[in-house]
Design an enzyme around this catalytic site. Sequence first.
Site, PDB file in Angstrom:
ATOM      1  NE  ARG A  60      76.758  -5.015  98.272  1.00 62.42           N
ATOM      2  CZ  ARG A  60      76.270  -4.209  97.104  1.00 62.42           C
ATOM      3  NH1 ARG A  60      76.764  -4.880  95.919  1.00 62.42           N
ATOM      4  NH2 ARG A  60      75.804  -3.264  97.359  1.00 62.42           N
ATOM      5  CG  HIS A  64      71.881  -6.918  99.543  1.00 67.82           C
ATOM      6  ND1 HIS A  64      72.197  -5.621  98.738  1.00 67.82           N
ATOM      7  CD2 HIS A  64      72.918  -6.706 100.256  1.00 67.82           C
ATOM      8  CE1 HIS A  64      72.963  -4.743  99.309  1.00 67.82           C
ATOM      9  NE2 HIS A  64      73.458  -5.549 100.225  1.00 67.82           N
ATOM     10  CG  ASN A  92      69.972  -4.947  96.005  1.00 67.95           C
ATOM     11  OD1 ASN A  92      70.664  -4.948  96.771  1.00 67.95           O
ATOM     12  ND2 ASN A  92      68.630  -5.078  95.873  1.00 67.95           N
ATOM     13  CG  HIS A 189      81.712  -5.533 105.075  1.00 65.23           C
ATOM     14  ND1 HIS A 189      81.260  -4.389 105.839  1.00 65.23           N
ATOM     15  CD2 HIS A 189      80.807  -5.705 104.351  1.00 65.23           C
ATOM     16  CE1 HIS A 189      80.207  -4.173 105.859  1.00 65.23           C
ATOM     17  NE2 HIS A 189      79.788  -4.988 104.775  1.00 65.23           N
TER      18      HIS A 189
END
Length: 317
Positions: A60, A64, A92, A189
């Site tokens: 993740r 990001h 975040n 995911h």
Amino acid sequence: MARLVAFVLVVAILAVLCRGNSALSTKYYSKTCPKAEQAVADAVKQATANDKTVPAALLRMHFHDCFIRGCDGSVLLRTIGNNTAEKDGPPNISLHAFYVIDNAKEAIEAICPGVVSCADILALAARDAVALSGGPTWEVPKGRKDGRISRAADTRLLPAPTFNFSQLKQSFSQRGLSTKDLVALSGGHTLGFSHCSSFQNRIHNFDARSDVDPALNPNFAASLRKACPAHNKVRSAGATLDSTTAVFDNSYYKLLLRGRSVFSSDQALLSSSRARRLVSEFAASGEAFNEAFVKSMIKMSSLNGGQEVRLDCKVVR
């Protein structure tokens, strides 16, 4: 003014795309730091042995990082003075495991000082996180540079868990990523956990006609509502993103087709005929998913807008 700033940032992202990935190479450190990849792998493996949430966190974090200015390690920078960094922006706040990147950087600096960028370390760590979780592995093109800019305000451009398909498609296409890339990368995911705030919109006051998103499987919706009551005040409350949260596999797609996805953005993939066909394809074949995921990860992680090799991943000096 906000729209102007967003437009300028999108233009900057497109400029990065136009430069392409010609500077990246799988053999970039073969002579200057041949043990770099092993140092990263060791750091990820050691951290995961102590905390099973590390792989999801690293994957993740990399995503990001890449979606702001390209993969330039800007998500690793800490807030200093009046500038609030990306890692402290609302999307975040729940990022963690930054210490894994710091540990890898420290090990690499001991053998190859000033050679390997933090952005490359994060890209390698994300690959290792997937492989360590039972997913595919791949050769990571390297040679990214670290950026000097990190602003919390820019995190508003990250695709949100409440996005519909049009919003998702626009967000990905602005970064040169296709619908297939969108569906394949959403498969990330399969690892991880979400706090209630990211899917509260689906299980309470969904719309004027229904309290719960009717696309949700009723039993699954009931379990989410139990974990996240309407006035939940437990910050740690939430739900895993699929049934095999620490294993990288294609169960995310299987659950999505059964109404057991967590985010609105997951469900949104079924609103497009093209995306829905891909979801069905990946649900039917873990091999097809792995192949598409690797290609999309290489494509996404090849975006880079950095300028230097940072000696400390947390600060610009």
